[in-house]
Design a protein around this motif. Structure first.
Motif, PDB file in Angstrom:
ATOM      1  N   GLU A 237       0.827  -1.210   0.000  1.00  0.00           N
ATOM      2  CA  GLU A 237       0.000   0.000   0.000  1.00  0.00           C
ATOM      3  C   GLU A 237       0.860   1.258   0.000  1.00  0.00           C
ATOM      4  OE1 GLU A 237      -3.931  -1.790   2.283  1.00  0.00           O
ATOM      5  OE2 GLU A 237      -2.221  -1.144   3.454  1.00  0.00           O
TER       6      GLU A 237
ATOM      7  N   ASN B 279      -2.285   5.745  -3.723  1.00  0.00           N
ATOM      8  CA  ASN B 279      -3.587   5.864  -4.396  1.00  0.00           C
ATOM      9  C   ASN B 279      -4.651   4.928  -3.844  1.00  0.00           C
ATOM     10  OD1 ASN B 279      -2.429   7.727  -6.191  1.00  0.00           O
ATOM     11  ND2 ASN B 279      -1.648   6.043  -7.430  1.00  0.00           N
TER      12      ASN B 279
ATOM     13  N   SER C 161      -7.251   4.269  -0.179  1.00  0.00           N
ATOM     14  CA  SER C 161      -7.611   4.768   1.135  1.00  0.00           C
ATOM     15  C   SER C 161      -8.063   3.573   1.951  1.00  0.00           C
ATOM     16  CB  SER C 161      -8.699   5.835   1.048  1.00  0.00           C
ATOM     17  OG  SER C 161      -9.908   5.251   0.643  1.00  0.00           O
ATOM     18  N   LYS C 162      -7.877   3.707   3.254  1.00  0.00           N
ATOM     19  CA  LYS C 162      -8.141   2.596   4.161  1.00  0.00           C
ATOM     20  C   LYS C 162      -8.980   3.112   5.311  1.00  0.00           C
ATOM     21  CE  LYS C 162      -5.380  -1.276   5.300  1.00  0.00           C
ATOM     22  NZ  LYS C 162      -4.156  -1.870   5.779  1.00  0.00           N
TER      23      LYS C 162
ATOM     24  N   GLU D 161     -12.063   7.291   6.450  1.00  0.00           N
ATOM     25  CA  GLU D 161     -11.204   6.836   5.354  1.00  0.00           C
ATOM     26  C   GLU D 161      -9.892   7.621   5.368  1.00  0.00           C
ATOM     27  OE1 GLU D 161     -11.495   4.434   2.909  1.00  0.00           O
ATOM     28  OE2 GLU D 161     -13.262   3.703   3.996  1.00  0.00           O
ATOM     29  N   VAL D 162      -8.799   6.895   5.341  1.00  0.00           N
ATOM     30  CA  VAL D 162      -7.489   7.541   5.399  1.00  0.00           C
ATOM     31  C   VAL D 162      -6.766   7.310   4.075  1.00  0.00           C
ATOM     32  CG1 VAL D 162      -5.306   7.661   6.656  1.00  0.00           C
ATOM     33  CG2 VAL D 162      -7.412   7.033   7.860  1.00  0.00           C
ATOM     34  N   PRO D 163      -6.476   8.363   3.331  1.00  0.00           N
ATOM     35  CA  PRO D 163      -5.738   8.164   2.084  1.00  0.00           C
ATOM     36  C   PRO D 163      -4.297   7.767   2.369  1.00  0.00           C
ATOM     37  CG  PRO D 163      -6.088  10.507   2.494  1.00  0.00           C
ATOM     38  CD  PRO D 163      -6.778   9.768   3.601  1.00  0.00           C
ATOM     39  N   ILE D 164      -3.822   6.751   1.651  1.00  0.00           N
ATOM     40  CA  ILE D 164      -2.426   6.311   1.820  1.00  0.00           C
ATOM     41  C   ILE D 164      -1.624   6.862   0.647  1.00  0.00           C
ATOM     42  CG2 ILE D 164      -0.882   4.352   2.213  1.00  0.00           C
ATOM     43  CD1 ILE D 164      -3.205   4.519   4.234  1.00  0.00           C
ATOM     44  N   GLU D 165      -0.707   7.730   0.987  1.00  0.00           N
ATOM     45  CA  GLU D 165       0.090   8.398  -0.030  1.00  0.00           C
ATOM     46  C   GLU D 165       1.217   7.482  -0.490  1.00  0.00           C
ATOM     47  OE1 GLU D 165       2.216  12.663   0.097  1.00  0.00           O
ATOM     48  OE2 GLU D 165       1.077  12.109   1.878  1.00  0.00           O
TER      49      GLU D 165
END
Ligand SMILES: [Zn+2]
Ligand SMILES: [Zn+2]
Length: 410
Positions: A128, A133, A135-136, A220-224
């Motif tokens: 991830e 791109n 989100s978790k 929701e947490v965007p994972i960069e």
């Protein structure tokens, strides 16, 4: 600003040694102990507090440099500041609610916000973080105003002014320490800063009169792409609703999960324990593996380019993407382990032939007074026999064990 108040409280100065500080503390603590001197409760707290800081080299350093503000806000390596302070100043806020962790309280207007902060961990995979791109969802608990009583704690008509603080919501219990005072005007313990109370029997059943309820939420947490391990992602005003003041922030800490194949060090990746056999190590090979984005990559090593046991090689540009520049990437390091053949893999004649290809032996003559001893395989652990050579638990055996290991590889 000269940070000397705490030194003055203990009657020492900035250059005093720990022993001097301790000596003065003992003397003063005896003198002002509440058992002996019930009037001097605040003075005793003051002394104890000063000693708590100055007797700890880490806290003393922070105090010297940043003053009390620094001590309370904490700095790296002093993360328990809020817990420490709530011990001394039980009503000062700054403790974390719900989701664990917690911001060290800070002074003034920020204080209630820091107390209302929610910190949660979110485990993310290396895939991830490599691909980004996505989100978790993270699940967490936070406080909100009670819907039944609209945060009042009971029916509006029963609301009374708090007697403890005369409706101000603030009390100045700890007014003893110069500059410390203003910063430390504390929240009223009877009304939690609301300024009003609900009499017994009228309290809201939903929230037991507290005015707040706990709710579970998903965010929701965007994972960069290329985000570092332990990155803190901030969501404004998504944390706890305190009784007084604005809703705090939600801080999600991205915790990178261990990967079965790759190890990450900042922007570089390590591919551990690639096993090749001695023929491949000497005569070349192709090794293929799946990268974190699913691509199959193949490493080709030409015949004659000898790879040694535990040797590290590098594939440039196949590490992690850089967070602020995803088109750039770190490097991929590959560590090789060489499998040797089993016993009796060749006949004596074949071995003579092999020796003609391999580097010549070192010249050897048996010393005259040498005593020849027999070497065998080491039995598997726990099957009796040579406990000493297995690194038996005795300390005395440790050096012997060390030597025996050296001899085996040497
Ligand atoms: Zn309620
Ligand atoms: Zn009050």
């Amino acid at each position: 600003m000269e940070n000397v108040e705490l030194y003055e409280i203990l009657g020492v100065d900035k250059s005093s040694t720990y022993a001097e500080i301790k000596k003065n503390y003992r003397k003063l603590a005896k003198e002002f102990h509440p058992d002996k001197n019930p009037e001097a409760g605040d003075k005793f707290k003051e002394i104890s507090f000063a000693y708590e800081i100055l007797s700890d080299p880490e806290k003393r350093k922070i105090y010297d440099q940043y003053g009390l503000k620094g001590v309370q806000e904490g700095s790296d390596g002093f993360g328990d500041a809020s817990e420490f302070f709530s011990h001394w100043f039980p009503f000062s806020g700054g403790q974390s609610h719900g989701g664990g962790g917690g911001g060290g309280g800070s002074f003034g207007n920020n204080r209630s916000r820091a107390g209302a902060q929610v910190v949660v961990k979110l485990e993310v995979t290396l895939e991830e973080l490599y691909n980004g791109n996505v989100s978790k969802p993270v699940e967490y608990k936070r406080t909100s105003f009670c819907g039944t009583c609209n945060g009042e704690g009971g029916p509006e008509m029963t609301v009374e002014q708090c007697k403890a603080c005369n409706g101000t919501g603030r009390t100045a219990n700890y007014s003893f320490m110069g500059a410390f005072v203003n910063a430390f005007e504390s929240t009223c313990a009877s009304c939690y800063g609301r300024g009003t109370t609900i009499p017994d029997g009228f309290r809201c059943a939903t929230c037991s009169g507290s005015g707040l309820v706990e709710e579970e939420l998903k965010h929701e947490v965007p994972i960069e792409k290329g985000a570092p391990n332990m990155l803190k992602v901030l969501f404004h005003s998504a944390g706890n609703q305190p009784l007084v003041g604005e809703r705090g922030d939600l801080i999600v800490v991205l915790v990178q999960a261990e990967h079965p194949v790759f190890i990450r060090r900042q922007n570089d990746l390590f591919l551990r324990d690639i096993r090749i056999n001695i023929t491949q190590a000497l005569c070349g090979f192709v090794h293929c593996f799946q990268h974190l984005d699913g691509r199959t990559l193949c490493i080709t090593n030409k015949p004659g380019d000898v790879i040694k046991h535990s040797e590290l090689r590098v594939v440039t540009g196949e590490g992690m993407p850089l967070r602020n520049n995803p088109f750039e990437r770190g490097d991929l390091f590959v560590e090789f382990n060489i499998d040797f053949p089993d016993d009796n893999f060749a006949t004596i004649d074949q071995m003579h032939l092999l020796e003609t290809l391999l580097p010549p032996r070192q010249p050897f003559t048996m010393p005259e007074d040498a005593e020849e001893v027999v070497m065998t395989d080491v039995p598997p652990y726990g099957e009796g026999g040579h406990a000493g050579a297995q690194g038996g638990m005795d300390d005395d055996d440790e050096s012997a064990h060390f030597e025996s290991v050296q001899c085996q590889t040497g």
